[in-house]
Write a protein that holds these residues in place. Structure first.
Motif, short mmCIF file in Angstrom:
data_model
loop_
_atom_site.label_atom_id
_atom_site.label_comp_id
_atom_site.label_asym_id
_atom_site.label_seq_id
_atom_site.Cartn_x
_atom_site.Cartn_y
_atom_site.Cartn_z
N UNK A 107 28.14 34.35 53.63
CA UNK A 107 28.04 34.81 55.03
C UNK A 107 28.12 36.32 55.10
N UNK A 108 28.99 36.91 54.31
CA UNK A 108 29.12 38.37 54.32
C UNK A 108 27.84 39.01 53.79
N UNK A 109 27.27 38.45 52.73
CA UNK A 109 26.01 38.99 52.20
C UNK A 109 24.89 38.87 53.23
N UNK A 110 24.83 37.74 53.93
CA UNK A 110 23.82 37.54 54.96
C UNK A 110 24.00 38.53 56.10
N UNK A 111 25.23 38.73 56.51
CA UNK A 111 25.52 39.67 57.59
C UNK A 111 25.14 41.09 57.17
N UNK A 112 25.45 41.46 55.94
CA UNK A 112 25.09 42.79 55.46
C UNK A 112 23.57 42.97 55.44
N UNK A 113 22.83 41.92 55.03
CA UNK A 113 21.37 42.00 54.99
C UNK A 113 20.80 42.17 56.40
N UNK A 114 21.28 41.36 57.34
CA UNK A 114 20.81 41.45 58.73
C UNK A 114 21.11 42.85 59.29
N UNK A 115 22.32 43.33 59.07
CA UNK A 115 22.71 44.66 59.56
C UNK A 115 21.82 45.73 58.96
N UNK A 116 21.51 45.61 57.67
CA UNK A 116 20.66 46.58 56.99
C UNK A 116 19.25 46.59 57.60
#
Length: 157
Positions: A107-116
């Motif tokens: 979830x954290x990786x996905x959130x970081x990707x979306x934010x990026x």
């Protein structure tokens, strides 16, 4: 994402001031009458533009507003940020983390990707608006006139 009506109104204010006779500042009354909005609302917009150092005001009977900087130095981004503030299109309020808490690392990786992705899109948006100056817009608009016409908008009050 959608800009507020205030941005369009601020662009109109800047166009009025950019075409105002150079020797005479445009009165707030002339501006709010041209925009057909309340005087108090126009004053709020003018204040934001003054605080952002895009325009300056002169007080007194013959007072009003004028553009403080060269038109080549004022970008559409300057105006948008003066009115709306810096762009942050992705709210990032933690919904992804809460919805996928069982997949903490994923979830954290996905959130970081979306934010990026949204951060990159915001940067591209900012860069596009930064490259377009008030001078460039007016030059395009008035290309068949040879020069940007000047007018004393106070005369229509």
């Amino acid at each position: 994402m959608k800009l507020t009506n205030a941005t369009e109104q601020a662009l109109a204010i800047m166009a009025i001031l950019a075409t105002q006779d150079e020797d005479v500042p445009a009165s707030s009354q002339a501006i709010y009458q041209k925009l057909s909005v309340s005087q108090s609302y126009v004053k709020k917009l003018l204040r934001k533009l003054v605080v952002s150092k895009l325009i300056e005001g002169v007080s007194g009977n013959n007072g009003g507003f004028y553009i403080e900087r060269d038109l080549n130095e004022i970008s559409l981004l300057d105006i948008v940020e003066a009115i709306e503030g810096p762009l942050h299109s992705f709210p990032h309020i933690g919904v992804l983390e809460r919805a996928f808490f069982d997949f903490n690392e994923i979830a954290q990786n996905g959130n970081e990707k979306i934010t990026q992705v949204f951060t990159q899109a915001d940067s591209a948006w900012n860069e596009e608006l930064r490259q377009v100056t008030i001078q460039a817009v007016l030059t395009d608009v008035f290309e068949h006139y040879g020069e940007i016409p000047r007018k004393d908008w106070n005369q229509n009050v």
